[in-house]
Design an enzyme around this catalytic site. Structure first.
Site, PDB file in Angstrom:
ATOM      1  N   ASP A  39       0.821  -1.206   0.000  1.00 40.87           N
ATOM      2  CA  ASP A  39       0.000   0.000   0.000  1.00 40.87           C
ATOM      3  C   ASP A  39       0.859   1.262   0.000  1.00 40.87           C
ATOM      4  OD1 ASP A  39       0.936  -0.423   2.599  1.00 40.87           O
ATOM      5  OD2 ASP A  39      -1.035  -0.765   3.459  1.00 40.87           O
ATOM      6  N   HIS A  53      -7.079  -4.926  10.241  1.00 46.29           N
ATOM      7  CA  HIS A  53      -6.833  -4.597   8.831  1.00 46.29           C
ATOM      8  C   HIS A  53      -5.539  -5.231   8.329  1.00 46.29           C
ATOM      9  CE1 HIS A  53      -4.711  -0.616  10.033  1.00 46.29           C
ATOM     10  NE2 HIS A  53      -3.788  -1.324   9.413  1.00 46.29           N
ATOM     11  N   GLU A 108      -9.728  -2.146   5.485  1.00 44.03           N
ATOM     12  CA  GLU A 108     -10.326  -1.913   6.791  1.00 44.03           C
ATOM     13  C   GLU A 108     -11.539  -2.833   6.993  1.00 44.03           C
ATOM     14  OE1 GLU A 108      -8.785  -0.193   8.891  1.00 44.03           O
ATOM     15  OE2 GLU A 108      -8.299   1.859   8.274  1.00 44.03           O
TER      16      GLU A 108
HETATM   17  C1  GLP Z   1      -0.537   0.142   8.724  1.00 40.44           C
HETATM   18  C2  GLP Z   1      -0.237  -0.585   7.408  1.00 40.44           C
HETATM   19  C3  GLP Z   1      -0.350  -2.061   7.578  1.00 40.44           C
HETATM   20  C4  GLP Z   1       0.372  -2.439   8.865  1.00 40.44           C
HETATM   21  C5  GLP Z   1      -0.406  -1.957  10.042  1.00 40.44           C
HETATM   22  C6  GLP Z   1       0.262  -2.233  11.388  1.00 40.44           C
HETATM   23  O1  GLP Z   1      -1.665   0.929   8.674  1.00 40.44           O
HETATM   24  N1  GLP Z   1      -1.004  -0.189   6.279  1.00 40.44           N
HETATM   25  O2  GLP Z   1       0.213  -2.697   6.446  1.00 40.44           O
HETATM   26  O3  GLP Z   1       0.448  -3.837   8.942  1.00 40.44           O
HETATM   27  O4  GLP Z   1      -0.742  -0.597   9.906  1.00 40.44           O
HETATM   28  O5  GLP Z   1       1.326  -1.364  11.598  1.00 40.44           O
HETATM   29  P1  GLP Z   1       2.334  -1.458  12.824  1.00 40.44           P
HETATM   30  O6  GLP Z   1       3.270  -2.568  12.479  1.00 40.44           O
HETATM   31  O7  GLP Z   1       2.998  -0.131  12.864  1.00 40.44           O
HETATM   32  O8  GLP Z   1       1.528  -1.776  14.025  1.00 40.44           O
END
Ligand code: GLP
Length: 243
Positions: free
Chosen positions: A70, A140, A145
């Protein structure tokens, strides 16, 4: 529905070392592998480990390719909180993955055609061999979402307030993350030949529980992975789902 292979470690560092080894073994078995890459805090130590393995001469990405899950819509190209900047800082700048072989969704052009082009580019590489995923506190994956259909393809997604709040600390003080992103769809993700999902910390335990210990529900997008035959979940003790 299948249960994933759960691998639970005491510390986040131990998880990172194990995931990096997993990725390296896939690349060694097939140097031309196409990787689906994830961002987020969870993946920072994992890329650090992978870079170390590369620097020790234990893995080369010279014949590999990658597609990130993404990218935010509306950030200038050089914005420090873009996923492109994250990937450059933590991974691309330190390994031999050819520059042109590392793709992220292009959010600086017509968005609909960028989504279609991304799907075509993945198909041109004959699909993704190993997809890495983190998980949001609301379940998500990528930026799919709760409520996202399980057959969705790469699309423009609207972020929930809770996701925007969770990601605010990645941005310069006082700056709010964009409300939209291009993300691979859940259907795109499910087509990967193998999936590795990583979760660290107590605030991911509930999302993991609902993803893998409860019936599938579009309210937890990660539960779509129950339909995939080759999923490994790496987590630390704090994220371990206890039903
Ligand atoms: C973000 C990304 C995801 C990621 C998630 C968790 O929004 N789009 O791909 O897995 O949040 O992030 P974190 O590893 O910082 O908890």
């Amino acid at each position: 529905m299948t249960k994933p292979d759960f691998r639970i470690f005491d510390t986040a560092d131990a998880v990172a070392a194990a995931v990096a080894k997993h990725v390296a073994s896939v690349i060694k078995a097939k140097p031309q592998s196409t990787l689906g890459l994830a961002t987020g805090k969870t993946f920072v130590p994992i890329y650090r480990e992978l870079v170390q393995l590369h620097q020790q001469g234990l893995v080369s990405f010279a014949d590999a390719a990658s597609f990130n899950l993404d990218e935010y819509v509306g950030l200038p190209a050089n914005h420090p909180a873009s996923f492109r900047a994250y990937m450059h800082e933590h991974f691309f700048a330190h390994v031999d993955l050819p520059r042109g072989a590392a793709q992220l969704p292009q959010t600086d052009r017509d968005l609909q055609s960028a989504c279609v082009a991304y799907e075509h580019a993945i198909a041109d590489r004959c699909g993704i061999d190993l997809q890495l995923l983190g998980i949001g506190q609301n379940g998500h994956i990528g930026f799919n979402e709760p409520g996202s259909p399980f057959d969705s393809r790469t699309h423009v997604a609207t972020l929930t307030e809770s996701t925007i709040a969770a990601n605010t600390s990645d941005f310069p003080p006082g700056e709010r993350p964009p409300g939209r992103a291009i993300t691979m769809g859940i259907g795109t993700i499910l087509e990967a030949r193998e999936i590795v999902l990583v979760a660290i910390g107590p605030n991911k335990a509930q999302a993991l529980l609902e993803a893998f210990e409860r019936p599938q529900s579009s309210q937890n997008p990660a539960s779509a992975l129950q339909s995939h035959l080759r999923v490994t979940v790496y987590c630390d003790q704090a994220a371990r789902p206890s039903s």
